[in-house]
Design a protein around this motif. Sequence first.
Motif, PDB file in Angstrom:
ATOM      1  N   ALA A   5       0.828  -1.211   0.000  1.00  0.00           N
ATOM      2  CA  ALA A   5       0.000   0.000   0.000  1.00  0.00           C
ATOM      3  C   ALA A   5       0.862   1.262   0.000  1.00  0.00           C
ATOM      4  O   ALA A   5       0.510   2.267  -0.614  1.00  0.00           O
ATOM      5  N   SER A   6       2.011   1.225   0.665  1.00  0.00           N
ATOM      6  CA  SER A   6       2.870   2.408   0.752  1.00  0.00           C
ATOM      7  C   SER A   6       3.496   2.789  -0.589  1.00  0.00           C
ATOM      8  O   SER A   6       3.968   3.908  -0.754  1.00  0.00           O
ATOM      9  N   GLU A  27      -0.977   9.419   0.869  1.00  0.00           N
ATOM     10  CA  GLU A  27      -0.178   9.991   1.951  1.00  0.00           C
ATOM     11  C   GLU A  27       0.206   8.883   2.922  1.00  0.00           C
ATOM     12  O   GLU A  27      -0.656   8.155   3.414  1.00  0.00           O
ATOM     13  N   ASN A  28       1.506   8.751   3.172  1.00  0.00           N
ATOM     14  CA  ASN A  28       1.998   7.796   4.159  1.00  0.00           C
ATOM     15  C   ASN A  28       2.097   8.517   5.493  1.00  0.00           C
ATOM     16  O   ASN A  28       2.783   9.534   5.605  1.00  0.00           O
ATOM     17  N   GLY A  34       2.307   3.623  17.310  1.00  0.00           N
ATOM     18  CA  GLY A  34       1.344   2.879  16.524  1.00  0.00           C
ATOM     19  C   GLY A  34       1.898   2.472  15.173  1.00  0.00           C
ATOM     20  O   GLY A  34       3.056   2.697  14.847  1.00  0.00           O
ATOM     21  N   THR A  35       1.040   1.894  14.363  1.00  0.00           N
ATOM     22  CA  THR A  35       1.427   1.363  13.058  1.00  0.00           C
ATOM     23  C   THR A  35       1.360   2.439  11.976  1.00  0.00           C
ATOM     24  O   THR A  35       0.373   3.166  11.897  1.00  0.00           O
ATOM     25  N   PRO A  36       2.378   2.546  11.124  1.00  0.00           N
ATOM     26  CA  PRO A  36       2.299   3.487   9.995  1.00  0.00           C
ATOM     27  C   PRO A  36       1.179   3.058   9.040  1.00  0.00           C
ATOM     28  O   PRO A  36       0.966   1.867   8.821  1.00  0.00           O
ATOM     29  N   VAL A  37       0.465   4.040   8.490  1.00  0.00           N
ATOM     30  CA  VAL A  37      -0.634   3.745   7.574  1.00  0.00           C
ATOM     31  C   VAL A  37      -0.497   4.572   6.300  1.00  0.00           C
ATOM     32  O   VAL A  37       0.198   5.582   6.274  1.00  0.00           O
ATOM     33  N   TRP A  55      -4.895   1.923   4.780  1.00  0.00           N
ATOM     34  CA  TRP A  55      -4.301   0.611   4.943  1.00  0.00           C
ATOM     35  C   TRP A  55      -3.013   0.735   5.742  1.00  0.00           C
ATOM     36  O   TRP A  55      -2.349   1.771   5.694  1.00  0.00           O
ATOM     37  N   ARG A  56      -2.635  -0.355   6.423  1.00  0.00           N
ATOM     38  CA  ARG A  56      -1.299  -0.393   7.007  1.00  0.00           C
ATOM     39  C   ARG A  56      -0.316  -0.393   5.841  1.00  0.00           C
ATOM     40  O   ARG A  56      -0.584  -0.972   4.787  1.00  0.00           O
TER      41      ARG A  56
END
Length: 188
Positions: A5-6, A27-28, A34-37, A55-56
Amino acid sequence: MKVAASSLRKGAVVDMEGKLYVVLTAENIHPGKGTPVTQLNMRRISDGVKVSERWRTTEQVERAFVDDRNFTFLYEDAEGFHFMNPENYDQVVASRDVVGDAAPWLQDGMTVTLSTHDGVPIALELPRLVTLEIVDTEPAVKNQTASSSYKPATLSNGARIMVPPYIASGTRVVILTEDGSYQERAKD
């Protein structure tokens, strides 16, 4: 084909549950805890509905197969924007939804990258920079330094931008098509 997704960027086409979506913004987001999305704003190609998905960054997303080719912009009419493939002279018509914010920057004969899926245009990528002429701007004010402020100006395509105070009417300038910002005076 599945991709992280990234790795998705503006103009990419995603297949979600059998429907195609074109990415408008990507946009990342990396929060401190926490988890990067990855936040994606997309438009469904079939009916133009805009959706927002998160999305993660490590999640896999189905990327649709699209054909990216260079096309030459011909003209605009009631049907839409007409483009020609310079290799075989086939013409395609892109709707106003597909062209979107890029419409003011299109110029006759401009080469653009058009993404098609089954022969239907779904996304458009302009050249990064475009050169246009200033047709109207306020006169320069004496004792105003170049770094202090910008003044409004109207381009030959009708768009309004902000330019440094030393730019006068009739000057050709280079514009960044992503956001319509002034880059520099044209070197021609």
